[in-house]
Design a protein around this motif. Structure first.
Motif, PDB file in Angstrom:
ATOM      1  N   TYR A  14      41.485  33.654  59.006  1.00  0.00           N
ATOM      2  CA  TYR A  14      41.773  33.607  57.570  1.00  0.00           C
ATOM      3  C   TYR A  14      40.752  32.700  56.907  1.00  0.00           C
ATOM      4  O   TYR A  14      40.641  31.524  57.231  1.00  0.00           O
ATOM      5  CB  TYR A  14      43.181  33.080  57.311  1.00  0.00           C
ATOM      6  N   LEU A  15      39.980  33.271  55.975  1.00  0.00           N
ATOM      7  CA  LEU A  15      38.984  32.521  55.227  1.00  0.00           C
ATOM      8  C   LEU A  15      39.481  32.330  53.797  1.00  0.00           C
ATOM      9  O   LEU A  15      39.542  33.301  53.026  1.00  0.00           O
ATOM     10  CB  LEU A  15      37.657  33.292  55.191  1.00  0.00           C
ATOM     11  N   PRO A  16      39.858  31.129  53.418  1.00  0.00           N
ATOM     12  CA  PRO A  16      40.218  30.904  52.014  1.00  0.00           C
ATOM     13  C   PRO A  16      39.016  31.189  51.109  1.00  0.00           C
ATOM     14  O   PRO A  16      37.868  30.982  51.500  1.00  0.00           O
ATOM     15  CB  PRO A  16      40.586  29.414  51.983  1.00  0.00           C
ATOM     16  N   LEU A  17      39.294  31.637  49.900  1.00  0.00           N
ATOM     17  CA  LEU A  17      38.202  31.966  48.987  1.00  0.00           C
ATOM     18  C   LEU A  17      37.340  30.748  48.677  1.00  0.00           C
ATOM     19  O   LEU A  17      36.133  30.877  48.484  1.00  0.00           O
ATOM     20  CB  LEU A  17      38.757  32.562  47.684  1.00  0.00           C
ATOM     21  N   HIS A  18      37.939  29.558  48.649  1.00  0.00           N
ATOM     22  CA  HIS A  18      37.142  28.369  48.329  1.00  0.00           C
ATOM     23  C   HIS A  18      36.111  28.073  49.410  1.00  0.00           C
ATOM     24  O   HIS A  18      35.131  27.362  49.164  1.00  0.00           O
ATOM     25  CB  HIS A  18      38.042  27.150  48.071  1.00  0.00           C
ATOM     26  N   VAL A  19      36.305  28.630  50.601  1.00  0.00           N
ATOM     27  CA  VAL A  19      35.312  28.528  51.671  1.00  0.00           C
ATOM     28  C   VAL A  19      34.348  29.703  51.620  1.00  0.00           C
ATOM     29  O   VAL A  19      33.133  29.546  51.735  1.00  0.00           O
ATOM     30  CB  VAL A  19      36.004  28.477  53.051  1.00  0.00           C
ATOM     31  N   LEU A  20      34.896  30.889  51.419  1.00  0.00           N
ATOM     32  CA  LEU A  20      34.106  32.109  51.441  1.00  0.00           C
ATOM     33  C   LEU A  20      33.166  32.207  50.249  1.00  0.00           C
ATOM     34  O   LEU A  20      31.979  32.544  50.409  1.00  0.00           O
ATOM     35  CB  LEU A  20      35.060  33.313  51.448  1.00  0.00           C
ATOM     36  N   ALA A  21      33.681  31.918  49.060  1.00  0.00           N
ATOM     37  CA  ALA A  21      32.895  32.065  47.833  1.00  0.00           C
ATOM     38  C   ALA A  21      33.375  31.023  46.829  1.00  0.00           C
ATOM     39  O   ALA A  21      34.187  31.325  45.946  1.00  0.00           O
ATOM     40  CB  ALA A  21      33.051  33.478  47.269  1.00  0.00           C
ATOM     41  N   PRO A  22      32.903  29.787  46.935  1.00  0.00           N
ATOM     42  CA  PRO A  22      33.426  28.696  46.096  1.00  0.00           C
ATOM     43  C   PRO A  22      33.324  28.959  44.600  1.00  0.00           C
ATOM     44  O   PRO A  22      34.232  28.593  43.847  1.00  0.00           O
ATOM     45  CB  PRO A  22      32.559  27.492  46.516  1.00  0.00           C
ATOM     46  N   ALA A  23      32.236  29.577  44.161  1.00  0.00           N
ATOM     47  CA  ALA A  23      32.087  29.836  42.726  1.00  0.00           C
ATOM     48  C   ALA A  23      33.155  30.814  42.241  1.00  0.00           C
ATOM     49  O   ALA A  23      33.691  30.659  41.131  1.00  0.00           O
ATOM     50  CB  ALA A  23      30.690  30.380  42.434  1.00  0.00           C
ATOM     51  N   MET A  24      33.473  31.813  43.048  1.00  0.00           N
ATOM     52  CA  MET A  24      34.548  32.745  42.690  1.00  0.00           C
ATOM     53  C   MET A  24      35.879  32.009  42.604  1.00  0.00           C
ATOM     54  O   MET A  24      36.690  32.252  41.702  1.00  0.00           O
ATOM     55  CB  MET A  24      34.638  33.858  43.731  1.00  0.00           C
ATOM     56  N   ASP A  25      36.121  31.105  43.538  1.00  0.00           N
ATOM     57  CA  ASP A  25      37.381  30.374  43.559  1.00  0.00           C
ATOM     58  C   ASP A  25      37.538  29.531  42.297  1.00  0.00           C
ATOM     59  O   ASP A  25      38.625  29.451  41.726  1.00  0.00           O
ATOM     60  CB  ASP A  25      37.435  29.490  44.807  1.00  0.00           C
TER      61      ASP A  25
END
Length: 337
Positions: free
Chosen positions: A169-180
């Motif tokens: 499980y990849l949280p969005l804040h790790v995967l794509a911080p700007a999107m988060d």
């Protein structure tokens, strides 16, 4: 208080996209795919003024989500997050993409998480990604913690978890911080923005198969349209509990499909007879753990898990029909331990 924005050439360039969206009846239009890709890339890189970003996102929402625009946003987000083209997670052989961005006010436990973990135990490689910041229920991270597991802290740790356990499980804040950070603007708007849809459709590992849930049925057409435009292999979308890819089989439902060979289609999903609603207010992390370990078996949550496993099997073409999928799902769930 008087505010005088400091205009730069970049701000002036971005203003053309805001104007295109907001000129008014008969004059405004949706952005083309390339315009949306360029504009959203500027947003993600911090090149637009914050006032412009708010106007841009709310105009996109007000006009209604457009598959061409969202496709451009997805492409920009993947560019900025370093996904695809051998740069991200696309070399891990992921079978199933599983976004989790629901924000239901009446959600309880993430039974879909147990479905994904059971599939992983059966040999399916699953990458889940998402953000549950606006959900009233138990988050994926909390559900994992109850099972002695944890979200991935970076892409490398996700890859490490996937090799032995076939799940990460990849949280969005790790995967794509700007999107988060953009998703978090919901606190200021009081409304979701199209960023939520774009995040669901990132497919960070370029998995051939995907399951996705939406809260409102009109979004299904957008999801299928983006899948078609981005060359996805096969994607199943349904109106799920709290906007998650979760099938609560209290009543019949319809799943919608994009398939690269067959185009769009639908699958009629029958109800499981005799089920009664399960009150989410009673769900706890301890209950999630007990159900996973076989120490508790509340009927509707267990049938929800099985029906959600069945959705994934149908998405991956591993079952010919819903009845066969449910039979296989029951076996996968019973053999998880």
């Amino acid at each position: 208080m008087h505010y005088a924005p400091s205009m730069t050439d970049t701000h002036a360039a971005f203003a053309t996209y805001v104007a295109t969206l907001g000129r008014g009846p008969g004059r405004s239009r949706a952005l083309t795919r390339e315009e949306a890709r360029t504009a959203f890339g500027m947003v993600l890189r911090g090149e637009a003024d914050p006032h412009q970003v708010g106007a841009f996102l709310m105009l996109l929402r007000f006009r209604g989500e457009d598959a061409e625009e969202i496709t451009g946003m997805v492409q920009a987000a993947r560019d900025e997050a370093g996904l695809g083209g051998g740069r991200g997670l696309d070399d891990l052989g992921i079978d199933l993409d599983w976004p989790s961005y629901g924000a239901g006010r009446t959600r309880g436990a993430p039974w879909f998480l147990l479905a994904a973990l059971a599939l992983a135990r059966s040999g399916t490689s699953v990458l889940m990604h998402g953000s549950n910041d606006f959900s009233a229920g138990i988050s994926v991270a909390e559900g994992l913690a109850a099972l002695g597991l944890a979200p991935a802290g970076d892409k490398a740790s996700a890859a490490a978890a996937l090799r032995p356990g076939r799940f990460a499980y990849l949280p969005l804040h790790v995967l794509a911080p700007a999107m988060d950070r953009l998703l978090d603007m919901r606190r200021l708007f009081g409304l979701r923005s199209p960023v939520n849809t774009a995040a669901r459709l990132l497919n960070p590992a370029d998995a051939p198969f995907g399951v996705d849930g939406v809260f409102h049925p009109p979004y299904i057409d957008v999801h299928l349209g983006v899948a078609e435009r981005t060359g996805r292999h096969r994607l199943l979308v349904l109106k799920g509990g709290g906007g998650e890819a979760e099938r609560v089989p209290l009543k019949p439902a319809t799943a919608s499909l994009w398939d690269h060979a067959a185009g769009r289609g639908e699958i009629a999903l029958p109800a499981v007879e005799g089920l009664r609603p399960h009150p989410p207010a009673g769900d706890t992390a301890d209950l999630v753990s007990a159900v996973w370990r076989g120490e508790a078996a509340p009927e509707t949550p267990v049938q929800t898990i099985r029906a959600t496993i069945a959705l994934a099997l149908l998405a991956m073409r591993r079952a010919e029909n819903p009845s066969q999928a449910m039979d296989q799902a029951a076996t996968i769930w019973s053999q998880r331990l």
